[in-house]
Write a protein that holds these residues in place. Structure first.
Motif, PDB file in Angstrom:
ATOM      1  N   CYS A 127      -5.076  23.662  36.667  1.00  0.00           N
ATOM      2  CA  CYS A 127      -4.822  23.190  35.300  1.00  0.00           C
ATOM      3  C   CYS A 127      -5.686  23.930  34.287  1.00  0.00           C
ATOM      4  N   VAL A 144      -5.712  29.695  28.187  1.00  0.00           N
ATOM      5  CA  VAL A 144      -4.385  29.197  27.833  1.00  0.00           C
ATOM      6  C   VAL A 144      -4.057  27.931  28.621  1.00  0.00           C
ATOM      7  N   LYS A 145      -4.300  27.970  29.938  1.00  0.00           N
ATOM      8  CA  LYS A 145      -4.050  26.791  30.773  1.00  0.00           C
ATOM      9  C   LYS A 145      -4.912  25.612  30.329  1.00  0.00           C
ATOM     10  N   THR A 146      -6.158  25.893  29.976  1.00  0.00           N
ATOM     11  CA  THR A 146      -7.085  24.831  29.570  1.00  0.00           C
ATOM     12  C   THR A 146      -6.604  24.127  28.312  1.00  0.00           C
ATOM     13  N   GLN A 148      -3.562  24.001  27.163  1.00  0.00           N
ATOM     14  CA  GLN A 148      -2.341  23.256  27.482  1.00  0.00           C
ATOM     15  C   GLN A 148      -2.671  21.940  28.192  1.00  0.00           C
ATOM     16  N   TRP A 149      -3.637  21.991  29.097  1.00  0.00           N
ATOM     17  CA  TRP A 149      -4.062  20.780  29.816  1.00  0.00           C
ATOM     18  C   TRP A 149      -4.687  19.774  28.848  1.00  0.00           C
ATOM     19  N   SER A 151      -4.100  19.563  25.661  1.00  0.00           N
ATOM     20  CA  SER A 151      -3.035  19.070  24.786  1.00  0.00           C
ATOM     21  C   SER A 151      -2.298  17.916  25.456  1.00  0.00           C
ATOM     22  N   ARG A 152      -2.088  18.028  26.765  1.00  0.00           N
ATOM     23  CA  ARG A 152      -1.455  16.919  27.498  1.00  0.00           C
ATOM     24  C   ARG A 152      -2.361  15.697  27.512  1.00  0.00           C
ATOM     25  N   ASP A 155      -1.869  13.975  24.237  1.00  0.00           N
ATOM     26  CA  ASP A 155      -0.600  13.232  24.255  1.00  0.00           C
ATOM     27  C   ASP A 155      -0.745  11.927  25.044  1.00  0.00           C
ATOM     28  N   GLU A 202      -4.669  24.881  18.203  1.00  0.00           N
ATOM     29  CA  GLU A 202      -3.404  24.773  18.928  1.00  0.00           C
ATOM     30  C   GLU A 202      -2.562  23.607  18.409  1.00  0.00           C
TER      31      GLU A 202
END
Length: 269
Positions: A127, A144-146, A148-149, A151-152, A155, A202
């Motif tokens: 992740c 990038v993965k970090t 995105q993780w 951001s989830r 959410d 982001e």
């Protein structure tokens, strides 16, 4: 529903999730991922869980535990903590090369960080990092993965706040942007300022500049200003009082032998 188990150890009362309690669990001192300050955690290798302990110590307090009353003790509440947050600052230190996770999690001040390696699988590490298939967990930080993780994670916080009808402050109805800003702030409490800045960018959230809200500093006094401040200010001379015609006539009256007005209202002898 998540149930909690109460345990008493010496003068400490622990309130922990059920899956965090067994004979293998132990207390670990670790470095906070945001500011580097020491935090206390409850580590359970069997259930692969990590809980951050928040201590509540009041001067006069008692706690009801089953049918007993325990007084003069501190209460520590354990809240689940994703071990990836604790590992992330160590990964981000050297983002340009692959390295075994065991060599990355080295900290002379907080050696217990090495124990968190067994809490994260290759799937979980993927992740936030690029992972090579190996028994040594060879990884490299991936920005990038970090993001995105994270951001989830934001959410998930928003969804939980709406589900639980949680609204911070006095505003009962928050917009989606306000929910996002607040949730991003919660997640940012467990990441470095650099990664937090990337996350805000982001999500399109502007980071508040609190320095602009600080009151301006007082200008320093020069030597000339100080001399002027020490120089005594001369007192103004009182202006002569101008009497009216009636006041002048009254002042010229001979009052010898006359009683004053107060004499008529005094006690009679």
């Amino acid at each position: 529903k998540q149930w909690y188990q109460r345990r008493v150890r010496g003068d400490a009362l622990l309130l922990l999730p059920d899956n965090a309690c067994n004979s293998d669990a132990q207390v670990l001192k670790l470095k906070h991922p945001k500011d580097g300050q020491q935090i206390v955690t409850y580590f359970n290798p069997s259930s692969k869980t990590l809980n951050e302990l928040f201590c509540c110590k009041e001067k006069y307090v008692s706690w009801f535990v089953n049918d007993s009353v325990i007084g003069d003790t501190r209460l520590s509440i354990g809240t689940p903590l994703d071990p990836l947050f604790m590992i992330l600052p160590y990964l981000a230190k050297d983002p340009n090369r692959f390295c075994p996770l065991g060599q990355i999690l080295v900290d002379e001040q907080y050696p217990s960080i090495m124990m968190l390696e067994e809490l994260v699988s290759d799937e979980r590490l993927a992740c936030v990092a690029d992972v090579k298939l190996s028994s040594d967990k060879i990884v490299k930080f991936n920005k990038v993965k970090t993001i995105q993780w994270l951001s989830r994670k934001v959410d998930s916080v928003i969804a939980e706040m709406k589900r639980s009808n949680v609204s911070p402050g006095f505003n009962s109805a928050l917009s989606d942007d306000e929910y996002k800003r607040y949730a991003c702030g919660i997640v940012s409490d467990y990441i470095t300022p650099t990664i937090s800045s990337d996350l805000h960018e982001e999500l399109g959230i502007e980071i508040a500049n609190y320095d602009e809200e600080k009151p301006a500093k007082r200008p320093k006094l020069s030597e000339e200003n100080i001399k002027q401040a020490k120089t005594p200010i001369p007192k103004a001379k009182p202006k002569p009082v101008t009497l009216t015609k009636g006041q002048r006539q009254l002042a010229s009256v001979n009052t010898k032998g006359m009683k004053s007005m107060s004499a008529f209202f005094g006690k009679k002898k």
